[in-house]
Design an enzyme around this catalytic site. Sequence first.
Site, PDB file in Angstrom:
ATOM      1  N   HIS A  64      37.022  43.484 108.805  1.00  0.00           N
ATOM      2  CA  HIS A  64      38.430  43.248 109.159  1.00  0.00           C
ATOM      3  C   HIS A  64      39.017  42.104 108.331  1.00  0.00           C
ATOM      4  O   HIS A  64      38.901  40.928 108.688  1.00  0.00           O
ATOM      5  CB  HIS A  64      38.531  42.938 110.654  1.00  0.00           C
ATOM      6  CG  HIS A  64      39.926  42.829 111.162  1.00  0.00           C
ATOM      7  ND1 HIS A  64      40.244  43.023 112.485  1.00  0.00           N
ATOM      8  CD2 HIS A  64      41.090  42.551 110.545  1.00  0.00           C
ATOM      9  CE1 HIS A  64      41.550  42.859 112.639  1.00  0.00           C
ATOM     10  NE2 HIS A  64      42.083  42.566 111.471  1.00  0.00           N
ATOM     11  N   LEU A  67      43.782  41.608 102.627  1.00  0.00           N
ATOM     12  CA  LEU A  67      43.765  41.168 101.222  1.00  0.00           C
ATOM     13  C   LEU A  67      45.171  41.032 100.646  1.00  0.00           C
ATOM     14  O   LEU A  67      45.351  40.495  99.547  1.00  0.00           O
ATOM     15  CB  LEU A  67      42.920  42.123 100.369  1.00  0.00           C
ATOM     16  CG  LEU A  67      41.409  42.119 100.664  1.00  0.00           C
ATOM     17  CD1 LEU A  67      40.696  43.149  99.800  1.00  0.00           C
ATOM     18  CD2 LEU A  67      40.799  40.736 100.470  1.00  0.00           C
ATOM     19  N   ASN A  98      48.255  46.701 106.431  1.00  0.00           N
ATOM     20  CA  ASN A  98      49.616  46.137 106.540  1.00  0.00           C
ATOM     21  C   ASN A  98      50.061  45.416 105.270  1.00  0.00           C
ATOM     22  O   ASN A  98      50.429  44.246 105.277  1.00  0.00           O
ATOM     23  CB  ASN A  98      49.757  45.237 107.784  1.00  0.00           C
ATOM     24  CG  ASN A  98      48.825  44.033 107.789  1.00  0.00           C
ATOM     25  OD1 ASN A  98      47.866  43.969 107.030  1.00  0.00           O
ATOM     26  ND2 ASN A  98      49.108  43.075 108.658  1.00  0.00           N
ATOM     27  N   ASP A 156      46.806  47.730 112.342  1.00  0.00           N
ATOM     28  CA  ASP A 156      46.510  46.341 112.715  1.00  0.00           C
ATOM     29  C   ASP A 156      47.671  45.394 112.445  1.00  0.00           C
ATOM     30  O   ASP A 156      48.318  45.441 111.412  1.00  0.00           O
ATOM     31  CB  ASP A 156      45.279  45.822 111.979  1.00  0.00           C
ATOM     32  CG  ASP A 156      44.958  44.407 112.418  1.00  0.00           C
ATOM     33  OD1 ASP A 156      44.982  44.156 113.624  1.00  0.00           O
ATOM     34  OD2 ASP A 156      44.730  43.552 111.562  1.00  0.00           O
ATOM     35  N   HIS A 183      44.735  47.476 117.181  1.00  0.00           N
ATOM     36  CA  HIS A 183      45.231  46.162 117.580  1.00  0.00           C
ATOM     37  C   HIS A 183      45.751  46.358 119.001  1.00  0.00           C
ATOM     38  O   HIS A 183      46.593  47.202 119.232  1.00  0.00           O
ATOM     39  CB  HIS A 183      46.352  45.751 116.627  1.00  0.00           C
ATOM     40  CG  HIS A 183      46.888  44.386 116.884  1.00  0.00           C
ATOM     41  ND1 HIS A 183      46.735  43.357 115.984  1.00  0.00           N
ATOM     42  CD2 HIS A 183      47.562  43.872 117.937  1.00  0.00           C
ATOM     43  CE1 HIS A 183      47.297  42.254 116.476  1.00  0.00           C
ATOM     44  NE2 HIS A 183      47.809  42.543 117.661  1.00  0.00           N
ATOM     45  N   HIS A 236      39.490  42.681 117.106  1.00  0.00           N
ATOM     46  CA  HIS A 236      39.589  41.316 117.645  1.00  0.00           C
ATOM     47  C   HIS A 236      39.755  41.187 119.168  1.00  0.00           C
ATOM     48  O   HIS A 236      40.797  40.810 119.670  1.00  0.00           O
ATOM     49  CB  HIS A 236      40.659  40.477 116.939  1.00  0.00           C
ATOM     50  CG  HIS A 236      41.886  41.206 116.443  1.00  0.00           C
ATOM     51  ND1 HIS A 236      42.594  42.098 117.203  1.00  0.00           N
ATOM     52  CD2 HIS A 236      42.531  41.132 115.259  1.00  0.00           C
ATOM     53  CE1 HIS A 236      43.612  42.542 116.496  1.00  0.00           C
ATOM     54  NE2 HIS A 236      43.600  41.984 115.322  1.00  0.00           N
ATOM     55  N   ASP A 309      39.022  38.848 110.602  1.00  0.00           N
ATOM     56  CA  ASP A 309      40.486  38.959 110.610  1.00  0.00           C
ATOM     57  C   ASP A 309      41.093  37.952 109.629  1.00  0.00           C
ATOM     58  O   ASP A 309      42.137  37.346 109.904  1.00  0.00           O
ATOM     59  CB  ASP A 309      41.066  38.764 112.018  1.00  0.00           C
ATOM     60  CG  ASP A 309      42.526  39.215 112.095  1.00  0.00           C
ATOM     61  OD1 ASP A 309      43.018  39.859 111.149  1.00  0.00           O
ATOM     62  OD2 ASP A 309      43.187  38.914 113.116  1.00  0.00           O
ATOM     63  N   HIS A 313      48.088  33.165 104.933  1.00  0.00           N
ATOM     64  CA  HIS A 313      49.541  32.960 104.856  1.00  0.00           C
ATOM     65  C   HIS A 313      49.778  31.691 104.046  1.00  0.00           C
ATOM     66  O   HIS A 313      48.985  30.749 104.118  1.00  0.00           O
ATOM     67  CB  HIS A 313      50.159  32.805 106.252  1.00  0.00           C
ATOM     68  CG  HIS A 313      50.097  34.052 107.069  1.00  0.00           C
ATOM     69  ND1 HIS A 313      50.849  35.176 106.794  1.00  0.00           N
ATOM     70  CD2 HIS A 313      49.358  34.373 108.172  1.00  0.00           C
ATOM     71  CE1 HIS A 313      50.592  36.122 107.683  1.00  0.00           C
ATOM     72  NE2 HIS A 313      49.675  35.665 108.526  1.00  0.00           N
ATOM     73  N   GLY A 328      47.991  34.235 112.231  1.00  0.00           N
ATOM     74  CA  GLY A 328      46.805  34.564 111.445  1.00  0.00           C
ATOM     75  C   GLY A 328      46.194  33.344 110.801  1.00  0.00           C
ATOM     76  O   GLY A 328      46.883  32.365 110.503  1.00  0.00           O
TER      77      GLY A 328
HETATM   78  O1  DOR Z   1      47.069  37.043 113.598  1.00  0.00           O
HETATM   79  C1  DOR Z   1      47.097  38.109 113.015  1.00  0.00           C
HETATM   80  N1  DOR Z   1      47.512  38.193 111.731  1.00  0.00           N
HETATM   81  N2  DOR Z   1      46.746  39.205 113.667  1.00  0.00           N
HETATM   82  C2  DOR Z   1      46.878  40.435 113.129  1.00  0.00           C
HETATM   83  O2  DOR Z   1      46.501  41.381 113.760  1.00  0.00           O
HETATM   84  C3  DOR Z   1      47.526  40.594 111.805  1.00  0.00           C
HETATM   85  C4  DOR Z   1      47.342  39.393 110.988  1.00  0.00           C
HETATM   86  C5  DOR Z   1      48.172  39.358 109.729  1.00  0.00           C
HETATM   87  O3  DOR Z   1      48.336  40.399 109.081  1.00  0.00           O
HETATM   88  O4  DOR Z   1      48.621  38.267 109.362  1.00  0.00           O
HETATM   89 ZN    ZN Z   2      44.140  41.813 112.488  1.00  0.00          ZN
END
Ligand code: DOR
Ligand code: ZN
Length: 428
Positions: A64, A67, A98, A156, A183, A236, A309, A313, A328
Amino acid sequence: MGRILIQNGRIVDPANRIDVAGDVLIADDRIERVGGRVDVAEVPDVDVIDAEGLLVTPGLIDMHVHLREPGFEHKETIATGTLAAETGGFTSVASMANTDPVSDSPDVIEYVNTRAEESASANVFPLGSITSKLAGEELTDIPALLEAGAVAVSDDGKTVMNAELMRQALALSAELDFPVSVHCEEHNLNAGSVMNLGETSRKLDLPGSANAAEDIIVARDIMLAELTSGHIHILHVSTAGSVELVRWGKRRGVHVTAEAMPHHFTLTDSEIETQGTNAKMHPPLRSEKDVEAVIEGLCDGTLDAIATDHAPHAPSEKALGMIEAPPGIVGLETCVPLVFTHLVRANRLSLADAIAKMTYIPAHILHIDRGTLSVGAVADVTLIDPERVAKVDSERFHSKSRNTPFDGWELTGWPVMVLRNGVPSEKR
Ligand code: DOR
Ligand code: ZN
């Protein structure tokens, strides 16, 4: 033929129930011999890796990971994310859908595969999305995504709120044998929430999400898997209720698998007070009781896999404050020492179970041909120093992003190197 001898390690290969001191011999990209002592004089032109004091495990798999390529290359790329994976001891990652464009068509899956061939430092196994544009309205052409190389499907980051669509996806799963990875957050219930609902959210006056938002969807999706005989994989798991529901589903014979993340077995929502947005993720950090339940779930086999996960960011995005910052945290470069320090060395989870949850079990869930040191298997190998003590230093991450709540933590048990397809990381 190129040969590499990994000498004098402790070989831990849970799929084959192996835990022995000895050597591993690699010929080209395959495992040739495991265990016993190999006489170097008998193997011409062999490169020797001294593994004295190290664990020699199958290449770790993180099922999980985000990228971010295509579309969010300012957060991460396939090159930087897989370099983080390699540094963290992972030889394979499954990458989430995503992206932008969303991996909802064979073209995007093929693009990811091509970029991985050009730039990746780990094997990349892409997922496709369940619904077009992650909009939750229309199923993707799942057979075509699988045909293009998707190992599973997932929206997700978002829950597919329409139960009938989920039923259809799971009916296809029963027919074509692939996991639907979900999710689990009821988006009407968790709308606007930025953390767990509890003492800390009240104290900080921040909108919180109740455990029930997760539990309701976990229950729904287990029931839909039972109805269809499809394979549901719960992403998760963060609540005691979810753990109990997965346990219940397994007892009923439902094809349900589940994973847990290091942050959900090490941290509680009180972390938000000190870490702010670096402790914001979906599903959120919960209570002590939930953390304990997740650990119990890992120990009794309810929770099959450990994954990260990894959700990079940019600093500017995480600086937006608790309400606006995206959820995230990065995880690839801290997972192994967190597992060793907080589960294995803490005598909660056995070494074999910990390695199993990052090797053959995720491989089995995703139907990928990895995760063991069987003779003839692809030579993906991870070397871990179980005694190495070091502090997490986010400035030294190979990931493009730095969003971790573990910065400065002193941890014991770090990956030292990996071999992928028989090639040591340091030679790449
Ligand atoms: O905290 C998260 N960030 N949970 C997720 O399921 C997606 C992820 C993201 O893509 O930043
Ligand atoms: Zn996730």
